[in-house]
Design a protein around this motif. Structure first.
Motif, PDB file in Angstrom:
ATOM      1  N   ALA A  99     -21.193  43.279  50.644  1.00 40.59           N
ATOM      2  CA  ALA A  99     -20.503  42.152  51.274  1.00 40.59           C
ATOM      3  C   ALA A  99     -19.699  42.618  52.481  1.00 40.59           C
ATOM      4  O   ALA A  99     -18.845  43.494  52.373  1.00 40.59           O
ATOM      5  CB  ALA A  99     -19.576  41.466  50.268  1.00 40.59           C
ATOM      6  N   ALA A 105     -17.947  38.183  54.104  1.00 44.25           N
ATOM      7  CA  ALA A 105     -18.794  37.214  53.395  1.00 44.25           C
ATOM      8  C   ALA A 105     -17.980  36.140  52.687  1.00 44.25           C
ATOM      9  O   ALA A 105     -18.423  35.582  51.679  1.00 44.25           O
ATOM     10  CB  ALA A 105     -19.676  37.939  52.387  1.00 44.25           C
ATOM     11  N   ASP A 130     -25.706  36.084  50.704  1.00 39.52           N
ATOM     12  CA  ASP A 130     -25.893  34.718  51.178  1.00 39.52           C
ATOM     13  C   ASP A 130     -27.215  34.104  50.727  1.00 39.52           C
ATOM     14  O   ASP A 130     -27.643  33.081  51.262  1.00 39.52           O
ATOM     15  CB  ASP A 130     -25.765  34.647  52.703  1.00 39.52           C
ATOM     16  N   THR A 176     -24.755  37.379  56.965  1.00 44.61           N
ATOM     17  CA  THR A 176     -23.717  38.393  56.792  1.00 44.61           C
ATOM     18  C   THR A 176     -24.308  39.788  56.778  1.00 44.61           C
ATOM     19  O   THR A 176     -23.714  40.733  57.299  1.00 44.61           O
ATOM     20  CB  THR A 176     -22.951  38.145  55.483  1.00 44.61           C
TER      21      THR A 176
END
Length: 287
Positions: A13, A16, A89, A209
């Protein structure tokens, strides 16, 4: 969840915050529950960490070292028997882990994969009827479609198998890191099982992301041939090379077990193109 969960879900991440809560909830409400979630924060400067820590998950923060480093950190800290890399995502079907784990257990497979539904175009999506099992190299490679779709998120992998074969993500690569990892995993697996339902939803976002990982490094296009070099090194002594002289330039075709897997096309204008299983993945201008 038990003290030694069966499945470890690794979620890289980076900034995010818009997706992390939905991603964790997507795992939380799976039909299979014996799961640990590891969120690997790769130097986020938004609310990613705060949101992730509001859930009962393991959060590990590191500097902004890229998606490969984040996934490797997850591998080092995971305690599950099986590993899944989930893009923050994207979305998975509510029975994703139950169905893939059942297939892994039934067929004692090192690697299980599912089909993927591509949100942008259904023509890129694959779904058949039934479950397919392969144990020889040609069938494993073709069943997993690893040449045309090298994404690692569609696999459930035995952790011990990855450790035994020293399979991890090459942190020096800025592109095709998924492809190099997936090819090694599929090639080395005792057998590969294809769960034919499209259980993974690949979201196409303008500002993905994961696309933000090391965006500055991606500008260095001189590194684009790195995955090709890694690919060739991994299959050293497993290729036959056949050169074709053509008016437009030269083709070099690399075979694995008589299957043409890689083609290098050198054009007279100095452009070099590399193809994996017929798909052009790297192009570079030689000055």
């Amino acid at each position: 969840m038990s003290d030694t969960p069966v499945i470890s879900v690794i979620i890289p991440a980076f900034n995010a915050a818009a997706y992390i809560a939905q991603c964790i909830e997507n795992v939380k409400y799976q039909t299979y529950k014996d799961i640990e979630v590891l969120v690997i924060d790769d130097g986020s400067i938004d609310e990613t960490v705060t949101i992730a820590k509001s859930f009962n998950v393991k959060v590990i923060s590191q500097g902004n070292n890229g998606v490969s480093a984040a996934r490797n950190t997850g591998l080092k800290n995971a305690v599950g028997q099986y590993i899944h890399f989930l893009d923050v995502d994207d979305l998975i079907n509510h029975c994703f882990y139950e169905e893939l784990l059942n297939s892994a257990s039934t067929y004692n497979a090192d690697v299980v994969c599912c089909n993927v539904y591509h949100e942008k175009s259904s023509s890129w999506s694959h779904e058949k009827t039934g479950i397919f099992v392969a144990s020889n190299v040609e069938d494993k490679m073709m069943l997993a479609k690893v040449g045309e779709d090298g994404h690692c998120f569609k696999y459930l992998l035995k952790k011990q198998f990855l450790s035994d074969h020293a399979i991890y993500f090459d942190e020096t690569l800025s592109i095709s890191e998924d492809l190099v990892f997936s090819i090694q995993a599929v090639y080395s697996a005792n057998r590969v099982v294809l769960q034919t339902r499209a259980l993974y939803l690949y979201k196409h976002r303008a500002n993905s992301t994961l696309a933000q990982f090391n965006r500055g490094k991606r500008a260095d296009r001189s590194r684009e041939l790195a995955p090709v070099r890694e690919f060739k090194q991994f299959f050293k002594n497993k290729f036959e090379i056949y050169n074709l002289g053509e008016d437009h330039g030269i083709d070099t075709i690399y075979f694995i077990l008589s299957i043409p897997f890689v083609r290098k096309r050198e054009l007279k204008n100095g452009l070099v193109k590399w193809y994996f299983c017929g798909i052009c993945v790297v192009r570079k201008k030689i000055i």
